[in-house]
Design an enzyme around this catalytic site. Structure first.
Site, PDB file in Angstrom:
ATOM      1  N   LYS A 151       0.858  -1.183   0.000  1.00 23.39           N
ATOM      2  CA  LYS A 151       0.000   0.000   0.000  1.00 23.39           C
ATOM      3  C   LYS A 151       0.891   1.228   0.000  1.00 23.39           C
ATOM      4  O   LYS A 151       1.667   1.452   0.936  1.00 23.39           O
ATOM      5  CB  LYS A 151      -0.916  -0.004   1.212  1.00 23.39           C
ATOM      6  N   ARG A 207     -11.041   9.870   1.354  1.00 23.87           N
ATOM      7  CA  ARG A 207     -10.977  10.612   2.621  1.00 23.87           C
ATOM      8  C   ARG A 207     -12.093  11.645   2.705  1.00 23.87           C
ATOM      9  O   ARG A 207     -12.568  11.947   3.800  1.00 23.87           O
ATOM     10  CB  ARG A 207      -9.591  11.243   2.778  1.00 23.87           C
ATOM     11  N   LYS A 233      -2.081  -1.556  -3.903  1.00 19.73           N
ATOM     12  CA  LYS A 233      -2.928  -0.368  -3.936  1.00 19.73           C
ATOM     13  C   LYS A 233      -2.080   0.884  -4.057  1.00 19.73           C
ATOM     14  O   LYS A 233      -1.079   0.982  -3.342  1.00 19.73           O
ATOM     15  CB  LYS A 233      -3.717  -0.363  -2.636  1.00 19.73           C
ATOM     16  N   SER A 235     -10.226   5.243  -5.095  1.00 16.88           N
ATOM     17  CA  SER A 235     -11.195   6.321  -5.282  1.00 16.88           C
ATOM     18  C   SER A 235     -10.756   7.341  -6.332  1.00 16.88           C
ATOM     19  O   SER A 235     -11.559   7.769  -7.161  1.00 16.88           O
ATOM     20  CB  SER A 235     -11.453   7.012  -3.942  1.00 16.88           C
ATOM     21  N   TYR A 293     -14.861   0.573  -7.188  1.00 17.77           N
ATOM     22  CA  TYR A 293     -16.134   1.264  -6.980  1.00 17.77           C
ATOM     23  C   TYR A 293     -17.062   1.027  -8.165  1.00 17.77           C
ATOM     24  O   TYR A 293     -18.266   1.204  -8.064  1.00 17.77           O
ATOM     25  CB  TYR A 293     -15.898   2.766  -6.748  1.00 17.77           C
TER      26      TYR A 293
HETATM   27  C1  PBG Z   1      -7.463   3.710   5.232  1.00 16.82           C
HETATM   28  C2  PBG Z   1      -7.825   3.349   3.859  1.00 16.82           C
HETATM   29  C3  PBG Z   1      -7.673   4.216   2.774  1.00 16.82           C
HETATM   30  C4  PBG Z   1      -8.187   3.562   1.673  1.00 16.82           C
HETATM   31  C5  PBG Z   1      -8.648   2.296   2.080  1.00 16.82           C
HETATM   32  N1  PBG Z   1      -8.391   2.172   3.458  1.00 16.82           N
HETATM   33  C6  PBG Z   1      -7.168   5.615   2.713  1.00 16.82           C
HETATM   34  C7  PBG Z   1      -5.900   5.957   3.293  1.00 16.82           C
HETATM   35  O1  PBG Z   1      -5.003   5.125   3.517  1.00 16.82           O
HETATM   36  O2  PBG Z   1      -5.736   7.145   3.572  1.00 16.82           O
HETATM   37  C8  PBG Z   1      -8.239   4.200   0.309  1.00 16.82           C
HETATM   38  C9  PBG Z   1      -9.203   3.661  -0.654  1.00 16.82           C
HETATM   39  C10 PBG Z   1      -9.475   4.521  -1.825  1.00 16.82           C
HETATM   40  O3  PBG Z   1      -8.873   5.589  -2.057  1.00 16.82           O
HETATM   41  O4  PBG Z   1     -10.359   4.121  -2.578  1.00 16.82           O
HETATM   42  N2  PBG Z   1      -7.002   2.791   6.100  1.00 16.82           N
END
Ligand code: PBG
Length: 325
Positions: free
Chosen positions: A194, A204, A247, A273, A312
């Site tokens: 990640k 967010r 991711k 997202s 999504y």
């Molecule tokens: C947070 C989390 C995030 C996402 C999934 N779990 C955001 C982050 O790490 O700030 C992001 C998913 C997305 O952007 O679709 N634990």
């Protein structure tokens, strides 16, 4: 000319026969936002077509998803501000929003695979995935909180817990806690690779979970790095992960490929997202065909080596793949 590659592209039938990659609704997981109330469908402004659903509306959407062949949902709760605190203790509430959503989905749609996020951020008044002390995101002090959160989700009936927090050692801490409580069949989808990405912005917004101070670069991976992924893969495998997730998705196809080639575990990729928002924004201007670009993005992640795709656009893609549009 003896060799004519175009012969294998000559008709739809030939192209289908020689296609190396398949995409079906069974590959898809739909990430969904759940909020308090009933009858609520609150559209997220930076993610047109994506809503914060109350539990009843979410179950309705998931029933549709299930008919379309989508068998996985990844849940993210919208926690009210007055319930957020530095330790994210609302995450342990057996009657908290997420736990109620899990129970409701599993009783209405027992076949739906429920995947729940393990990280402090939706519950934390600091907006970080771990415990914050004097501006520092603490690692070892966060692990027991994550382990308890996973157990609370397992008690509510989740199928798979998905630690997205990027603390070192969390997969083992969670596995041990689940097993100690008898939840040996609950799987772990580790957010293994990640990255500290700017593509999470709209997510967010959806949860109002942006860090209140600083950024996530001391725990999420540096986008410049590839080799360090090998360490993360080795650790997560040794700690008992069942799936490894990469991711974001499309900008990180090389990392999907690297994970595929360095692990026998199922590989998941998250079309995040910001990737969804880009397609929707360009489509709204008439600059791109959302449906075709969505299917292409998903197919490319499959081609790179992902088995499971978090997107999504799961319901849109499933409808398109079923020929319902
Ligand atoms: C947070 C989390 C995030 C996402 C999934 N779990 C955001 C982050 O790490 O700030 C992001 C998913 C997305 O952007 O679709 N634990």
């Amino acid at each position: 000319m003896i060799d004519r590659p175009r012969r294998n592209r000559v008709s739809p039938g030939i192209r289908d026969l020689v296609a190396e990659t398949r995409l079906t609704p069974a590959n898809l997981v739909w990430p969904a936002f759940v909020t308090e109330g009933s009858g609520v469908r609150d559209e997220i402004s930076s993610m047109p077509g994506i809503f914060r659903f109350s539990i009843d509306e979410l179950v309705r959407e998931l029933t549709r998803a299930h008919v379309l062949g989508v068998q996985g949902v990844a849940l993210f709760p919208v926690i009210e501000n007055n319930l957020k605190d530095p330790t994210g203790k609302e995450s342990l509430n057996p009657d908290g929003l997420l736990q109620r959503a899990i129970r409701n989905i599993k009783s209405n749609l027992p076949g739906m695979v429920v995947i729940t996020d393990v990280a402090l951020d939706p519950y934390s008044s600091d907006g970080h995935d771990g415990l914050v002390m004097d501006g520092e995101i603490l690692n070892d002090e966060t692990l027991p909180l994550l382990a308890k959160m996973a157990v609370a989700q397992a008690r509510a009936g989740t199928d798979v817990v998905a630690p997205s927090d990027m603390m070192d050692g969390r997969v083992l801490a969670i596995r041990e806690a689940l097993d100690a409580e008898g939840f040996t069949k609950v799987g772990i989808c580790s957010y293994c690779l990640k990255y500290a990405s700017a593509f999470y912005g709209p997510f967010r917004d959806a949860l109002d979970s942006a860090p209140r101070g600083g950024d996530k670069k001391t725990y999420q991976m540096d986008v410049r790095n590839q080799r360090e992924a090998l360490r993360e893969i080795e650790l997560d495998e040794a700690e008992g992960a069942d799936w490894l997730l990469v991711k974001p998705g499309l900008p990180f196809l090389d990392m999907i490929r690297l994970a595929r080639e360095n692990s026998a575990l199922p590989i998941a990729a998250y079309h995040v997202s910001g990737e969804y928002a880009m397609l929707k924004a360009a489509a709204a201007k008439g600059w791109l065909d959302y449906e075709q670009c969505l299917l292409e993005s998903l197919m490319c992640m499959r081609r790179a080596g992902a088995d499971i795709l978090f997107t999504y656009g799961a319901l849109d893609a499933a409808e398109l793949l079923q020929g319902n549009r």
